[in-house]
Design a protein around this motif. Structure first.
Motif, PDB file in Angstrom:
ATOM      1  N   SER A   1      -2.981  -2.947   6.251  1.00  0.00           N
ATOM      2  CA  SER A   1      -4.443  -3.020   6.169  1.00  0.00           C
ATOM      3  C   SER A   1      -4.977  -4.353   6.670  1.00  0.00           C
ATOM      4  O   SER A   1      -6.139  -4.455   7.055  1.00  0.00           O
ATOM      5  CB  SER A   1      -4.897  -2.792   4.721  1.00  0.00           C
ATOM      6  OG  SER A   1      -4.534  -3.890   3.896  1.00  0.00           O
TER       7      SER A   1
ATOM      8  N   ASP B   1       3.922  -0.023  -1.135  1.00  0.00           N
ATOM      9  CA  ASP B   1       2.594  -0.606  -1.353  1.00  0.00           C
ATOM     10  C   ASP B   1       2.421  -1.902  -0.570  1.00  0.00           C
ATOM     11  O   ASP B   1       1.342  -2.178  -0.029  1.00  0.00           O
ATOM     12  CB  ASP B   1       2.370  -0.866  -2.846  1.00  0.00           C
ATOM     13  CG  ASP B   1       2.137   0.419  -3.629  1.00  0.00           C
ATOM     14  OD1 ASP B   1       1.788   1.441  -2.991  1.00  0.00           O
ATOM     15  OD2 ASP B   1       2.301   0.406  -4.861  1.00  0.00           O
TER      16      ASP B   1
ATOM     17  N   SER C   1      -0.356  -2.623   2.248  1.00  0.00           N
ATOM     18  CA  SER C   1      -1.244  -3.781   2.142  1.00  0.00           C
ATOM     19  C   SER C   1      -1.190  -4.631   3.406  1.00  0.00           C
ATOM     20  O   SER C   1      -2.223  -5.051   3.939  1.00  0.00           O
ATOM     21  CB  SER C   1      -0.851  -4.623   0.921  1.00  0.00           C
ATOM     22  OG  SER C   1      -1.655  -5.779   0.825  1.00  0.00           O
TER      23      SER C   1
END
Length: 298
Positions: free
Chosen positions: A135, A128, A132
Protein backbone atom coordinates in the motif's frame (compact mmCIF):
# COMPACT_ATOMS: atom_id res chain seq x y z
CA UNK A 1 -6.50 -21.33 -13.48
CA UNK A 2 -7.18 -17.63 -12.93
CA UNK A 3 -5.88 -15.11 -15.44
CA UNK A 4 -2.32 -14.06 -14.62
CA UNK A 5 -0.41 -10.88 -15.32
CA UNK A 6 2.53 -11.24 -17.68
CA UNK A 7 5.07 -11.19 -14.85
CA UNK A 8 3.07 -13.66 -12.76
CA UNK A 9 2.99 -15.97 -15.77
CA UNK A 10 6.73 -15.53 -16.20
CA UNK A 11 7.20 -16.43 -12.53
CA UNK A 12 5.26 -19.67 -12.97
CA UNK A 13 7.28 -20.50 -16.08
CA UNK A 14 10.47 -19.89 -14.12
CA UNK A 15 9.10 -22.10 -11.35
CA UNK A 16 8.47 -24.89 -13.85
CA UNK A 17 12.00 -24.53 -15.21
CA UNK A 18 13.47 -24.72 -11.72
CA UNK A 19 11.37 -27.78 -10.94
CA UNK A 20 12.62 -29.48 -14.11
CA UNK A 21 16.21 -28.55 -13.32
CA UNK A 22 15.80 -30.08 -9.87
CA UNK A 23 14.12 -33.19 -11.28
CA UNK A 24 11.07 -32.62 -9.10
CA UNK A 25 7.84 -34.59 -9.43
CA UNK A 26 5.76 -31.40 -9.52
CA UNK A 27 6.10 -27.64 -9.35
CA UNK A 28 6.24 -26.90 -5.64
CA UNK A 29 5.69 -23.70 -3.68
CA UNK A 30 9.47 -23.40 -3.23
CA UNK A 31 9.89 -23.34 -7.01
CA UNK A 32 7.28 -20.59 -7.23
CA UNK A 33 9.08 -18.50 -4.61
CA UNK A 34 12.33 -18.87 -6.56
CA UNK A 35 10.49 -18.00 -9.78
CA UNK A 36 8.94 -14.88 -8.25
CA UNK A 37 12.34 -13.66 -7.11
CA UNK A 38 13.63 -13.93 -10.69
CA UNK A 39 11.27 -11.14 -11.81
CA UNK A 40 13.30 -8.00 -10.95
CA UNK A 41 10.64 -5.51 -12.09
CA UNK A 42 7.74 -7.27 -10.39
CA UNK A 43 5.62 -5.93 -7.56
CA UNK A 44 6.53 -9.01 -5.49
CA UNK A 45 10.24 -8.16 -5.59
CA UNK A 46 9.54 -4.49 -4.96
CA UNK A 47 7.49 -5.23 -1.86
CA UNK A 48 10.18 -7.60 -0.53
CA UNK A 49 12.71 -4.79 -0.92
CA UNK A 50 10.31 -2.34 0.70
CA UNK A 51 10.35 -4.56 3.79
CA UNK A 52 14.14 -4.23 3.94
CA UNK A 53 14.83 -7.84 2.93
CA UNK A 54 17.74 -8.61 0.61
CA UNK A 55 16.33 -10.36 -2.44
CA UNK A 56 19.59 -12.26 -2.94
CA UNK A 57 19.38 -13.65 0.59
CA UNK A 58 15.85 -14.89 0.02
CA UNK A 59 16.91 -16.35 -3.35
CA UNK A 60 19.65 -18.36 -1.65
CA UNK A 61 17.18 -19.66 0.90
CA UNK A 62 14.70 -20.64 -1.83
CA UNK A 63 17.48 -22.45 -3.72
CA UNK A 64 18.43 -24.32 -0.56
CA UNK A 65 14.87 -25.53 -0.13
CA UNK A 66 14.64 -27.02 -3.61
CA UNK A 67 15.61 -30.70 -3.50
CA UNK A 68 16.29 -32.89 -6.53
CA UNK A 69 14.18 -35.97 -7.26
CA UNK A 70 13.67 -38.19 -10.28
CA UNK A 71 12.24 -36.40 -13.37
CA UNK A 72 8.50 -36.80 -13.98
CA UNK A 73 5.71 -34.80 -15.67
CA UNK A 74 5.18 -31.34 -14.23
CA UNK A 75 1.75 -30.84 -12.68
CA UNK A 76 1.26 -28.35 -9.87
CA UNK A 77 1.65 -29.90 -6.46
CA UNK A 78 -1.51 -29.92 -4.34
CA UNK A 79 0.01 -27.32 -2.06
CA UNK A 80 0.96 -25.05 -4.96
CA UNK A 81 -2.55 -25.35 -6.38
CA UNK A 82 -3.80 -24.09 -3.01
CA UNK A 83 -1.40 -21.14 -3.32
CA UNK A 84 -2.62 -20.29 -6.83
CA UNK A 85 -6.24 -20.44 -5.65
CA UNK A 86 -5.43 -18.19 -2.68
CA UNK A 87 -3.67 -15.75 -5.02
CA UNK A 88 -6.78 -15.60 -7.21
CA UNK A 89 -8.86 -14.77 -4.13
CA UNK A 90 -6.34 -12.13 -3.08
CA UNK A 91 -6.43 -10.41 -6.46
CA UNK A 92 -10.23 -10.49 -6.43
CA UNK A 93 -10.27 -9.08 -2.88
CA UNK A 94 -8.36 -5.98 -3.99
CA UNK A 95 -10.30 -5.59 -7.23
CA UNK A 96 -7.56 -6.67 -9.64
CA UNK A 97 -8.57 -8.42 -12.85
CA UNK A 98 -5.52 -10.67 -12.99
CA UNK A 99 -3.28 -12.42 -10.48
CA UNK A 100 0.00 -10.56 -10.04
CA UNK A 101 3.31 -11.53 -8.51
CA UNK A 102 2.37 -9.69 -5.32
CA UNK A 103 -0.77 -11.83 -4.96
CA UNK A 104 1.25 -15.02 -5.41
CA UNK A 105 3.75 -13.87 -2.78
CA UNK A 106 0.99 -13.08 -0.28
CA UNK A 107 -0.64 -16.43 -1.07
CA UNK A 108 2.58 -18.29 -0.24
CA UNK A 109 2.35 -16.82 3.25
CA UNK A 110 -1.38 -17.45 3.58
CA UNK A 111 -0.88 -21.13 2.72
CA UNK A 112 1.36 -21.28 5.77
CA UNK A 113 2.67 -24.86 5.77
CA UNK A 114 5.16 -25.00 2.90
CA UNK A 115 8.90 -24.63 3.33
CA UNK A 116 8.74 -21.45 1.25
CA UNK A 117 6.14 -19.97 3.58
CA UNK A 118 8.26 -20.86 6.59
CA UNK A 119 11.33 -19.28 5.00
CA UNK A 120 9.44 -16.01 4.61
CA UNK A 121 8.08 -16.23 8.15
CA UNK A 122 11.60 -16.85 9.44
CA UNK A 123 12.58 -13.49 7.95
CA UNK A 124 9.72 -11.85 9.82
CA UNK A 125 7.45 -11.48 6.81
CA UNK A 126 3.69 -11.82 7.16
CA UNK A 127 0.82 -11.44 4.71
CA UNK A 128 -0.31 -8.31 6.54
CA UNK A 129 3.20 -6.83 6.38
CA UNK A 130 3.30 -7.46 2.63
CA UNK A 131 -0.09 -5.82 2.16
CA UNK A 132 1.02 -2.84 4.23
CA UNK A 133 4.27 -2.45 2.28
CA UNK A 134 2.35 -2.83 -0.97
CA UNK A 135 0.00 0.00 0.00
CA UNK A 136 2.99 2.31 0.50
CA UNK A 137 4.39 1.74 -2.98
CA UNK A 138 3.61 4.52 -5.42
CA UNK A 139 1.27 3.39 -8.22
CA UNK A 140 3.35 1.87 -11.00
CA UNK A 141 6.65 2.57 -9.25
CA UNK A 142 7.24 -1.04 -8.30
CA UNK A 143 6.92 -2.02 -11.92
CA UNK A 144 9.73 0.26 -13.00
CA UNK A 145 12.74 0.70 -10.76
CA UNK A 146 12.86 -0.23 -7.12
CA UNK A 147 15.57 1.25 -4.92
CA UNK A 148 18.81 -0.68 -4.70
CA UNK A 149 20.14 -1.46 -1.26
CA UNK A 150 23.55 -2.67 -0.18
CA UNK A 151 27.15 -1.88 -0.95
CA UNK A 152 28.88 -1.83 -4.28
CA UNK A 153 32.49 -2.73 -4.92
CA UNK A 154 35.04 -1.45 -7.39
CA UNK A 155 35.31 -4.97 -8.85
CA UNK A 156 31.65 -4.93 -9.92
CA UNK A 157 31.25 -1.26 -10.87
CA UNK A 158 31.26 0.89 -13.98
CA UNK A 159 31.07 4.70 -14.01
CA UNK A 160 28.79 6.04 -16.75
CA UNK A 161 29.21 9.74 -17.62
CA UNK A 162 26.16 11.00 -19.50
CA UNK A 163 26.20 14.03 -21.81
CA UNK A 164 28.33 16.44 -19.75
CA UNK A 165 28.64 18.85 -22.68
CA UNK A 166 29.07 22.63 -22.52
CA UNK A 167 25.92 23.30 -24.52
CA UNK A 168 23.84 21.46 -21.90
CA UNK A 169 25.80 22.81 -18.96
CA UNK A 170 25.47 26.49 -19.91
CA UNK A 171 21.93 27.12 -18.54
CA UNK A 172 22.35 24.93 -15.43
CA UNK A 173 22.72 26.98 -12.24
CA UNK A 174 24.84 24.35 -10.46
CA UNK A 175 27.05 23.52 -13.43
CA UNK A 176 30.35 24.15 -11.63
CA UNK A 177 29.36 21.84 -8.80
CA UNK A 178 28.20 19.11 -11.18
CA UNK A 179 31.40 19.25 -13.23
CA UNK A 180 33.47 19.19 -10.04
CA UNK A 181 31.64 16.14 -8.68
CA UNK A 182 31.82 14.33 -12.02
CA UNK A 183 35.53 15.14 -12.23
CA UNK A 184 36.12 13.79 -8.74
CA UNK A 185 34.35 10.52 -9.54
CA UNK A 186 36.23 10.14 -12.83
CA UNK A 187 39.53 10.62 -11.00
CA UNK A 188 38.57 8.10 -8.31
CA UNK A 189 37.44 5.60 -10.94
CA UNK A 190 40.78 5.99 -12.69
CA UNK A 191 42.71 5.39 -9.47
CA UNK A 192 40.65 2.28 -8.65
CA UNK A 193 40.67 0.88 -12.20
CA UNK A 194 36.89 1.17 -12.42
CA UNK A 195 35.90 1.22 -16.11
CA UNK A 196 34.35 4.42 -17.45
CA UNK A 197 31.84 4.76 -20.27
CA UNK A 198 30.93 8.15 -21.72
CA UNK A 199 28.11 9.32 -23.97
CA UNK A 200 27.63 12.58 -25.85
CA UNK A 201 24.30 13.73 -27.22
CA UNK A 202 24.45 14.65 -30.93
CA UNK A 203 28.16 15.47 -30.75
CA UNK A 204 28.29 17.10 -34.19
CA UNK A 205 25.85 19.80 -33.13
CA UNK A 206 26.08 19.91 -29.32
CA UNK A 207 29.83 19.48 -28.93
CA UNK A 208 32.07 17.17 -26.95
CA UNK A 209 32.24 16.40 -23.24
CA UNK A 210 33.38 19.53 -21.43
CA UNK A 211 37.16 19.90 -21.62
CA UNK A 212 37.64 20.04 -17.84
CA UNK A 213 36.21 16.54 -17.60
CA UNK A 214 37.50 15.19 -20.89
CA UNK A 215 41.15 15.72 -19.96
CA UNK A 216 40.69 13.55 -16.85
CA UNK A 217 39.45 10.51 -18.75
CA UNK A 218 41.93 7.62 -18.73
CA UNK A 219 43.42 6.58 -22.08
CA UNK A 220 41.22 4.27 -24.09
CA UNK A 221 37.86 5.49 -22.80
CA UNK A 222 35.41 5.47 -25.70
CA UNK A 223 32.94 8.34 -25.94
CA UNK A 224 29.76 7.09 -27.59
CA UNK A 225 27.79 9.51 -29.73
CA UNK A 226 24.01 9.18 -29.44
CA UNK A 227 20.80 10.54 -30.90
CA UNK A 228 18.46 9.13 -28.25
CA UNK A 229 17.70 9.96 -24.62
CA UNK A 230 18.91 6.71 -23.07
CA UNK A 231 22.66 6.12 -23.15
CA UNK A 232 21.95 2.39 -22.99
CA UNK A 233 20.54 2.65 -26.51
CA UNK A 234 23.55 4.46 -27.93
CA UNK A 235 25.39 2.45 -30.57
CA UNK A 236 27.96 0.27 -28.83
CA UNK A 237 27.04 1.19 -25.25
CA UNK A 238 25.22 -2.04 -24.43
CA UNK A 239 28.07 -4.05 -25.93
CA UNK A 240 30.63 -2.05 -23.93
CA UNK A 241 28.90 -2.97 -20.68
CA UNK A 242 28.46 -6.60 -21.66
CA UNK A 243 32.18 -6.89 -22.40
CA UNK A 244 33.01 -5.48 -18.96
CA UNK A 245 30.85 -8.13 -17.25
CA UNK A 246 30.01 -5.83 -14.33
CA UNK A 247 26.53 -5.34 -12.88
CA UNK A 248 26.77 -2.15 -10.77
CA UNK A 249 26.43 1.00 -12.87
CA UNK A 250 27.08 4.41 -11.29
CA UNK A 251 25.43 7.22 -13.25
CA UNK A 252 26.51 10.87 -13.39
CA UNK A 253 25.72 13.62 -15.87
CA UNK A 254 22.82 15.56 -17.34
CA UNK A 255 19.96 15.99 -17.60
CA UNK A 256 18.55 14.25 -14.53
CA UNK A 257 14.95 14.02 -15.70
CA UNK A 258 15.68 13.04 -19.29
CA UNK A 259 18.82 11.17 -20.31
CA UNK A 260 19.90 10.12 -16.81
CA UNK A 261 16.44 8.83 -15.91
CA UNK A 262 15.92 7.02 -19.22
CA UNK A 263 19.35 5.42 -18.95
CA UNK A 264 18.67 4.31 -15.37
CA UNK A 265 15.34 2.74 -16.31
CA UNK A 266 16.80 0.90 -19.30
CA UNK A 267 19.74 -0.40 -17.27
CA UNK A 268 17.41 -1.58 -14.52
CA UNK A 269 15.22 -3.38 -17.04
CA UNK A 270 18.32 -5.05 -18.47
CA UNK A 271 19.20 -6.47 -15.05
CA UNK A 272 21.84 -4.01 -13.89
CA UNK A 273 22.00 -2.51 -10.41
CA UNK A 274 21.86 1.26 -10.87
CA UNK A 275 23.22 3.97 -8.59
CA UNK A 276 22.55 7.62 -9.49
CA UNK A 277 24.86 10.19 -7.86
CA UNK A 278 22.44 12.93 -6.89
CA UNK A 279 25.09 15.64 -6.49
CA UNK A 280 26.75 14.74 -9.81
CA UNK A 281 23.59 15.10 -11.89
CA UNK A 282 21.53 18.17 -12.77
CA UNK A 283 18.79 19.57 -14.97
CA UNK A 284 17.99 22.94 -16.50
CA UNK A 285 14.46 23.37 -15.04
CA UNK A 286 14.87 24.22 -11.32
CA UNK A 287 12.45 21.55 -10.07
CA UNK A 288 13.20 18.81 -12.62
CA UNK A 289 16.23 17.42 -10.80
CA UNK A 290 14.32 16.82 -7.57
CA UNK A 291 11.41 15.23 -9.41
CA UNK A 292 13.79 12.87 -11.20
CA UNK A 293 15.56 11.84 -8.00
CA UNK A 294 12.27 11.13 -6.24
CA UNK A 295 11.11 9.03 -9.16
CA UNK A 296 14.31 7.00 -9.24
CA UNK A 297 14.13 6.25 -5.53
CA UNK A 298 10.99 4.15 -6.09
Amino acid sequence: MAELTERAGNALQAAQRKAREAGARAIAVEHLLAGLLEQPDSVAVAVVRALGIEVSKLQREAARLIHATEPEPMPLSERLQVVVDLAAKESKRVGEQAVGTEHLLIAILREGDSLASRALQKLGVSADALRSALSRLEPGAARVASPVRGRISMQSSVLAVIDVQDSFLAPIAQKEKVVARCSFLVEVAGLLDVPIVVTEQYRERMGETTEALRRLLPPGVVRRDKLCFSSYRANGFEEDLAAMARKDIVLVGIESHICVTQTALDLHSAGYRVYVCEDATAARPPDAHGIAMRRLRH
